[in-house]
Design a protein around this motif. Structure first.
Motif, mmCIF file in Angstrom:
data_model
loop_
_atom_site.group_PDB
_atom_site.id
_atom_site.type_symbol
_atom_site.label_atom_id
_atom_site.label_comp_id
_atom_site.label_asym_id
_atom_site.label_seq_id
_atom_site.Cartn_x
_atom_site.Cartn_y
_atom_site.Cartn_z
ATOM 1 N N SER A 61 0.852 -1.181 0.000
ATOM 2 C CA SER A 61 0.000 0.000 0.000
ATOM 3 C C SER A 61 0.896 1.241 0.000
ATOM 4 O O SER A 61 2.109 1.140 0.168
ATOM 5 C CB SER A 61 -0.916 -0.001 1.227
ATOM 6 O OG SER A 61 -0.159 0.001 2.418
ATOM 7 N N THR A 62 0.281 2.375 -0.238
ATOM 8 C CA THR A 62 1.010 3.642 -0.254
ATOM 9 C C THR A 62 0.465 4.515 0.856
ATOM 10 O O THR A 62 -0.731 4.512 1.135
ATOM 11 C CB THR A 62 0.812 4.346 -1.618
ATOM 12 O OG1 THR A 62 1.389 3.522 -2.631
ATOM 13 C CG2 THR A 62 1.483 5.702 -1.653
ATOM 14 N N THR A 63 1.343 5.253 1.498
ATOM 15 C CA THR A 63 0.936 6.151 2.566
ATOM 16 C C THR A 63 1.515 7.538 2.308
ATOM 17 O O THR A 63 2.427 7.688 1.490
ATOM 18 C CB THR A 63 1.384 5.587 3.945
ATOM 19 O OG1 THR A 63 0.816 6.367 4.977
ATOM 20 C CG2 THR A 63 2.893 5.554 4.078
ATOM 21 N N GLY A 64 0.985 8.525 2.986
ATOM 22 C CA GLY A 64 1.527 9.878 2.865
ATOM 23 C C GLY A 64 1.557 10.361 1.426
ATOM 24 O O GLY A 64 0.609 10.210 0.681
ATOM 25 N N ASP A 106 5.636 2.105 6.961
ATOM 26 C CA ASP A 106 6.741 1.967 7.916
ATOM 27 C C ASP A 106 7.187 0.520 8.102
ATOM 28 O O ASP A 106 8.364 0.260 8.325
ATOM 29 C CB ASP A 106 6.357 2.543 9.284
ATOM 30 C CG ASP A 106 6.280 4.062 9.279
ATOM 31 O OD1 ASP A 106 6.823 4.692 8.341
ATOM 32 O OD2 ASP A 106 5.663 4.614 10.213
ATOM 33 N N ASP A 107 6.249 -0.440 8.001
ATOM 34 C CA ASP A 107 6.611 -1.830 8.273
ATOM 35 C C ASP A 107 7.542 -2.429 7.214
ATOM 36 O O ASP A 107 8.355 -3.298 7.515
ATOM 37 C CB ASP A 107 5.373 -2.710 8.475
ATOM 38 C CG ASP A 107 4.478 -2.833 7.254
ATOM 39 O OD1 ASP A 107 4.668 -2.089 6.267
ATOM 40 O OD2 ASP A 107 3.548 -3.671 7.306
ATOM 41 N N ILE A 108 7.471 -1.958 5.978
ATOM 42 C CA ILE A 108 8.295 -2.537 4.913
ATOM 43 C C ILE A 108 9.462 -1.635 4.513
ATOM 44 O O ILE A 108 10.372 -2.048 3.797
ATOM 45 C CB ILE A 108 7.425 -2.917 3.694
ATOM 46 C CG1 ILE A 108 8.143 -3.968 2.831
ATOM 47 C CG2 ILE A 108 7.037 -1.685 2.899
ATOM 48 C CD1 ILE A 108 7.259 -4.666 1.834
ATOM 49 N N PHE A 109 9.460 -0.408 4.991
ATOM 50 C CA PHE A 109 10.520 0.533 4.626
ATOM 51 C C PHE A 109 11.923 0.011 4.957
ATOM 52 O O PHE A 109 12.834 0.143 4.126
ATOM 53 C CB PHE A 109 10.286 1.899 5.282
ATOM 54 C CG PHE A 109 11.324 2.905 4.896
ATOM 55 C CD1 PHE A 109 11.309 3.499 3.639
ATOM 56 C CD2 PHE A 109 12.345 3.248 5.775
ATOM 57 C CE1 PHE A 109 12.277 4.419 3.260
ATOM 58 C CE2 PHE A 109 13.324 4.162 5.417
ATOM 59 C CZ PHE A 109 13.290 4.751 4.158
ATOM 60 N N CYS A 159 -0.318 4.797 -5.890
ATOM 61 C CA CYS A 159 0.534 3.597 -5.887
ATOM 62 C C CYS A 159 2.025 3.951 -5.892
ATOM 63 O O CYS A 159 2.850 3.204 -6.429
ATOM 64 C CB CYS A 159 0.184 2.662 -7.034
ATOM 65 S SG CYS A 159 -1.406 1.823 -6.805
ATOM 66 N N GLY A 160 2.368 5.060 -5.281
ATOM 67 C CA GLY A 160 3.761 5.515 -5.253
ATOM 68 C C GLY A 160 4.725 4.530 -4.634
ATOM 69 O O GLY A 160 5.850 4.364 -5.110
ATOM 70 N N ALA A 161 4.296 3.848 -3.565
ATOM 71 C CA ALA A 161 5.188 2.887 -2.911
ATOM 72 C C ALA A 161 5.477 1.707 -3.837
ATOM 73 O O ALA A 161 6.618 1.266 -3.964
ATOM 74 C CB ALA A 161 4.577 2.406 -1.593
ATOM 75 N N ALA A 162 4.450 1.205 -4.498
ATOM 76 C CA ALA A 162 4.634 0.076 -5.428
ATOM 77 C C ALA A 162 5.552 0.485 -6.574
ATOM 78 O O ALA A 162 6.393 -0.307 -7.014
ATOM 79 C CB ALA A 162 3.279 -0.398 -5.954
ATOM 80 N N LYS A 163 5.411 1.724 -7.047
ATOM 81 C CA LYS A 163 6.269 2.210 -8.132
ATOM 82 C C LYS A 163 7.725 2.328 -7.669
ATOM 83 O O LYS A 163 8.653 2.088 -8.455
ATOM 84 C CB LYS A 163 5.742 3.544 -8.665
ATOM 85 C CG LYS A 163 4.428 3.371 -9.411
ATOM 86 C CD LYS A 163 3.795 4.694 -9.786
ATOM 87 C CE LYS A 163 2.441 4.457 -10.449
ATOM 88 N NZ LYS A 163 1.693 5.699 -10.643
ATOM 89 N N GLN A 164 7.935 2.655 -6.394
ATOM 90 C CA GLN A 164 9.297 2.674 -5.863
ATOM 91 C C GLN A 164 9.895 1.265 -5.856
ATOM 92 O O GLN A 164 11.062 1.077 -6.198
ATOM 93 C CB GLN A 164 9.315 3.248 -4.444
ATOM 94 C CG GLN A 164 9.081 4.736 -4.376
ATOM 95 C CD GLN A 164 9.199 5.245 -2.951
ATOM 96 O OE1 GLN A 164 10.225 5.035 -2.299
ATOM 97 N NE2 GLN A 164 8.153 5.903 -2.468
#
Length: 150
Positions: free
Chosen positions: A57-60, A66-69, A101-106
């Protein structure tokens, strides 16, 4: 039997729920499945002879949960070369935000840098369009399975 590692990063539990919903569906396709919880990723480098599915998922403002960072950061800093790794990414987001979907794109950019091969295009699941991301992910499993060529 080929092994599939399901890794998830979540804020409110949706990505974990998607992973837990996909696991039995993937097992029915005759794969061995391991769900890797974020607290199990401290030293996890995805084995190249196994498949990887990341559900995030994406946050902010397009940020990683935070759990996968820490795992993302570990892979980015150690930069293991993974040219034989086949992976797929499922992004959970809301298209009302610029950073959909910014986190997935990262993760997608990171795994490209690591030389890994995307089995399927990034699956973006939009919270503005569905209340059940696990249903969209279950439909996608057939596409994934055909691409993997099991």
């Amino acid at each position: 039997m080929q092994k599939v590692n399901l890794v998830f990063g979540t804020v409110y539990g949706s990505a974990q729920h998607v992973a837990e919903t996909l696991a039995p569906a993937i097992e029915k396709l005759d794969y061995e499945v391991a769900i890797k919880h974020p607290n199990e990723l401290a030293s996890f480098t995805p084995p190249e002879d196994e498949l990887l599915i990341i559900i995030c998922s994406t946050t902010g403002q397009g940020d990683l949960p935070d759990d996968i960072f820490p795992w993302f950061n570990l892979l980015k800093s150690t930069a293991p070369y993974l040219p034989k790794l086949n992976y797929s990414i499922i992004g959970l987001g809301d298209s009302c935000y610029e950073t959909f979907c910014g986190a997935a794109k990262q993760f997608e950019a990171l795994f490209e840098e690591l030389g890994a091969k995307a089995v399927t295009p990034l699956l973006e699941i939009d919270a503005s369009e569905t209340m059940s991301p696990e249903d969209d992910a279950l439909e996608w499993i057939d596409v994934w399975h055909n691409q993997v060529g099991h």
